[in-house]
Design a protein around this motif. Sequence first.
Motif, PDB file in Angstrom:
ATOM      1  N   LYS A 115       0.815  -1.226   0.000  1.00  0.00           N
ATOM      2  CA  LYS A 115       0.000   0.000   0.000  1.00  0.00           C
ATOM      3  C   LYS A 115       0.844   1.270   0.000  1.00  0.00           C
ATOM      4  O   LYS A 115       0.439   2.304   0.532  1.00  0.00           O
ATOM      5  N   SER A 152      -4.593   3.485   4.207  1.00  0.00           N
ATOM      6  CA  SER A 152      -4.754   2.826   2.910  1.00  0.00           C
ATOM      7  C   SER A 152      -4.929   1.323   3.070  1.00  0.00           C
ATOM      8  O   SER A 152      -5.744   0.689   2.383  1.00  0.00           O
ATOM      9  N   ASP A 153      -4.181   0.755   4.010  1.00  0.00           N
ATOM     10  CA  ASP A 153      -4.297  -0.676   4.297  1.00  0.00           C
ATOM     11  C   ASP A 153      -5.690  -1.000   4.832  1.00  0.00           C
ATOM     12  O   ASP A 153      -6.314  -2.014   4.470  1.00  0.00           O
TER      13      ASP A 153
END
Length: 393
Positions: free
Chosen positions: A144, A235-236
Amino acid sequence: MLTTMTCRKFKRVGIRGINKLVLLVMTILTSFALMVALSVTKTSVTLDEIRQIRRQPLKVDENTLAYSHNLLNDISQTDSNNRSMQVLTGTILNGGRSTGRLKLKEIYNLVVHGNAYQEVSTNNKHEHERVKKLPQVIIVGVRKCGTRALINMLAMHPDIVRPLNEIHFFDFDDNYSKGLEWYRKQMPFSHKNQITIEKTPAYFTCKKTPERVQRMNSSVKIIVIVRQPTIRVVSDYIQGVVKHNNKDKPPFKDFAELVMDNGKVDQFYKPIQTSIYCVHLSRWQQYFNKSQFHIVDGDALITDPYKEIKLIERFLGVSDYYSPDNFYYNETKGYYCLRWGKESRCLGENKGRKSLYPNISEPLIARMNEFFGPYNEIFYNQTRHRFKWETIT
């Protein structure tokens, strides 16, 4: 008695010969019928259609199958107008340079010869120059942080080839048990002067991977791309939400519930652990010299991709290829895309999921930045580079 045995033997040989002849005729007729059908219905197909066809298993010999999945990302001059033509690689057409349509003859050349734009005969000297090599460079992570965008940019370079998928050789025991020869066969064909790069972001955090990579090649070059740790965690989390929702499960837990535990940042939450870069990098530096690493600033790759890609170009020692004209900002998508002359290519629609970003409070962001601060300082010392991670921009 002798005459009877001779007749029986002749009958068996004759039947085998007839069977082979029938099989050959059927193959030719089927191929001819396919070509006629294509010529009647359409004289060209899109790249997506070609990719769909190429996903189907082919009953061909090993060399032809290998060529159909791992072709060179190379340039050849073939037509009377001296027009620059590219071969169809095992990843993307023209290294992402073309969105055109393949003609019928080009489809035939692709299926039969493994090359859309040139007829490759077994006597072609260039065929013997193509080999599958173990990767000289590995993008080991970080998840990510822009690994896919990075490999797409690198795939533009004529001196670089890469496999279609993430191989997961060093982190998956089942794959690793297949041996280096299996790993090598997953690589694309390349010329002597080309570099093979493999990308599997999961390598960075896998404890057993550095030693395994070192056993393969102690002089391999390693690329690590990182982003501001808190942004990477977000984002993960978003990817986890997307995968969870696609499986028709109960609502995914709130971001704050996952990253906090009793008022403290939960260092056992896997996305948090992944963003503690110094811990993972120290493991890699036990097996490789610092000169073998190149750390890519993933945030800078978003805002100024040309500068970052030129640094990688020098690290790899490949020819001077990239120019500012290869990158342009797409106002609609909100990020830079790749361009070759009149052709362009952007990342998939699943990139930049801004609508899915959780509503994170400023105090929570501050807590996370504070948590990562000491680890970031160690990472700055490891890499001899100070990233601008103190605040999220």
